[in-house]
Write an enzyme that holds these catalytic residues in place. Structure first.
Site, PDB file in Angstrom:
ATOM      1  N   LYS A  38       0.840  -1.204   0.000  1.00  0.00           N
ATOM      2  CA  LYS A  38       0.000   0.000   0.000  1.00  0.00           C
ATOM      3  C   LYS A  38       0.877   1.257   0.000  1.00  0.00           C
ATOM      4  CE  LYS A  38      -0.390  -0.134   5.046  1.00  0.00           C
ATOM      5  NZ  LYS A  38      -1.287  -0.219   6.215  1.00  0.00           N
ATOM      6  N   ARG A 136      -9.679  -0.612  15.680  1.00  0.00           N
ATOM      7  CA  ARG A 136      -9.648   0.250  14.503  1.00  0.00           C
ATOM      8  C   ARG A 136     -10.712  -0.214  13.518  1.00  0.00           C
ATOM      9  NH1 ARG A 136      -3.828   0.936  11.684  1.00  0.00           N
ATOM     10  NH2 ARG A 136      -4.395  -1.129  10.887  1.00  0.00           N
ATOM     11  N   TYR A 264      13.472  32.089   4.575  1.00  0.00           N
ATOM     12  CA  TYR A 264      12.303  32.822   5.024  1.00  0.00           C
ATOM     13  C   TYR A 264      12.383  33.164   6.508  1.00  0.00           C
ATOM     14  CZ  TYR A 264       9.909  31.702   0.635  1.00  0.00           C
ATOM     15  OH  TYR A 264       9.551  31.598  -0.682  1.00  0.00           O
ATOM     16  N   MET A 313       9.311  25.154   0.279  1.00  0.00           N
ATOM     17  CA  MET A 313       8.507  24.192  -0.449  1.00  0.00           C
ATOM     18  C   MET A 313       9.354  23.330  -1.380  1.00  0.00           C
ATOM     19  SD  MET A 313       5.210  24.760  -2.960  1.00  0.00           S
ATOM     20  CE  MET A 313       4.234  25.545  -1.675  1.00  0.00           C
TER      21      MET A 313
END
Length: 369
Positions: A38, A136, A264, A313
């Site tokens: 997965k 769960r 930044y 980013m």
């Protein structure tokens, strides 16, 4: 391996094979192995991983969602695929792609039976999940009559397996709790075997369960994180090989005077004359802001270089003062000399979150094919 010329995640299929064979060796020869792929193969390359696991002899694959299973079918993967958390909206597509659902509540079991009957299925393989303590997903022990009645009331589906999930199999302090889960699962299975008149496969062990509770291997074991080189504790980490190495390069080098800032919000201010390097990787690639401001670092020509300032980013900056390097040189984020578990810990998280969070825009390169 060739030096990186851009940001890449190298995936070592030889390491995958080593991990697969190590985990196989921990259970009896007749026990089946379900490989969990997965989340893009735990952040790697799901198609390449699935093809290699097929070649190695895995008996089953497992994914979280129907869409992941469909993608594997489109890639030509023919192994049985368990969908661990299917939604009723996707049941028709699931059946059309010969995927096998985990059914974990009265609602989803009824819905799947209805869909299977509408599509004229007979003995369609399903996997019934029981909740033995993780709380769960799963039927509780006092809901076995519901499972029995629904399964015996239709010819459209047939249980291929009963399974559960251990909550703390890596933690010896929780051994009593884990043994309680195993015993509960046995009680459920034995009761339903008698009532159904046939015996589905049983599986409860995850990677840590394979290592610590081999007596609970039953008919099949599931392994996810172990295949990718992580064993949830140091002793096992040493016996496994992480398959992923995240690499990038130095884009530009700057020389700072005392008092000059980087990035930044001027989050880093040089306390002395310094050299910094900018790397083409940032929080959009999965190296999040939590690793900035000196909390984590990278490897440049064998030397540790701390991440300075706020992670951007698409970029991050490192302090290379005193390190012999140049623009274009390779930088290792994790893998090789820096274990992903150690890198993740510096960001107050775990290897699972780090490796599955590497953005799909990072190029994947398979090595050791």
């Amino acid at each position: 391996m060739p030096k990186a010329r851009e940001t890449v995640l190298e995936i070592d299929l030889n390491a995958l094979e080593h991990n697969y064979r190590y985990l196989r060796s921990k259970v009896d020869q007749g026990v089946k192995l379900m490989a969990v792929v997965k989340a893009f193969g735990y952040g790697s390359d799901v198609t390449g991983i699935a093809k290699k696991l097929t070649e190695l002899g895995a008996d089953y694959l497992a994914v979280a969602y129907t869409s992941e299973g469909v993608a594997l079918r489109k890639a030509g993967i023919e192994l049985p695929i368990l969908v661990l958390h299917p939604q009723s909206y996707n049941f028709q597509e699931l059946i059309e792609n010969c995927l096998e659902p985990s059914l974990y509540s009265e609602f989803v079991l009824k819905e799947f039976i209805n869909t299977a009957e509408e599509l004229k299925q007979k003995d369609y393989p399903v996997h019934i999940k029981f909740n033995t303590g993780l709380n769960r997903l799963g039927f509780s022990e006092n809901e076995t009559d519901i499972v029995r009645d629904l399964l015996t009331g239709t010819k459209a589906v047939k249980a291929a397996s009963f399974f559960s999930h251990l909550a703390a199999s890596e933690d010896w302090r929780e051994r009593e709790f884990t043994l309680g889960q195993i015993h509960s699962f046995k009680r459920i299975a034995l009761k339903l075997f008698d009532e159904l008149g046939y015996r589905p496969l049983l599986h409860i062990c995850n990677t840590s369960g394979i290592i610590n509770y081999p007596e609970a291997a039953f008919d099949m074991v599931r392994t996810g994180i172990g295949l990718y080189g992580f064993g949830n504790e140091k002793l096992q980490d040493e016996k496994l090989k992480p398959i992923g190495t995240l690499k990038t390069i130095i884009s530009q080098i700057h020389t700072l005077k005392k008092g000059e800032s980087v990035g930044y919000n001027r989050a880093f201010i040089a306390s002395k004359p310094s050299k910094t390097a900018t790397l083409p990787i940032g929080h959009a690639d999965g190296i999040n802001r939590q690793y900035g401001n000196g909390r984590a670092g990278v490897i440049v020509n064998g030397k540790y270089a701390p991440i300075i300032g706020n992670v951007c980013m698409d970029m991050l900056m490192i302090d290379i003062t005193g390190i012999d390097c140049k623009e274009g040189d390779e930088v290792i984020i994790f893998g090789g000399p820096q274990h992903a578990t150690d890198f993740a810990a510096k960001g107050n998280t775990i290897s699972y979150e780090l490796i599955t969070g590497i953005s799909q825009r990072v190029k994947r390169v398979l090595v050791g094919e």
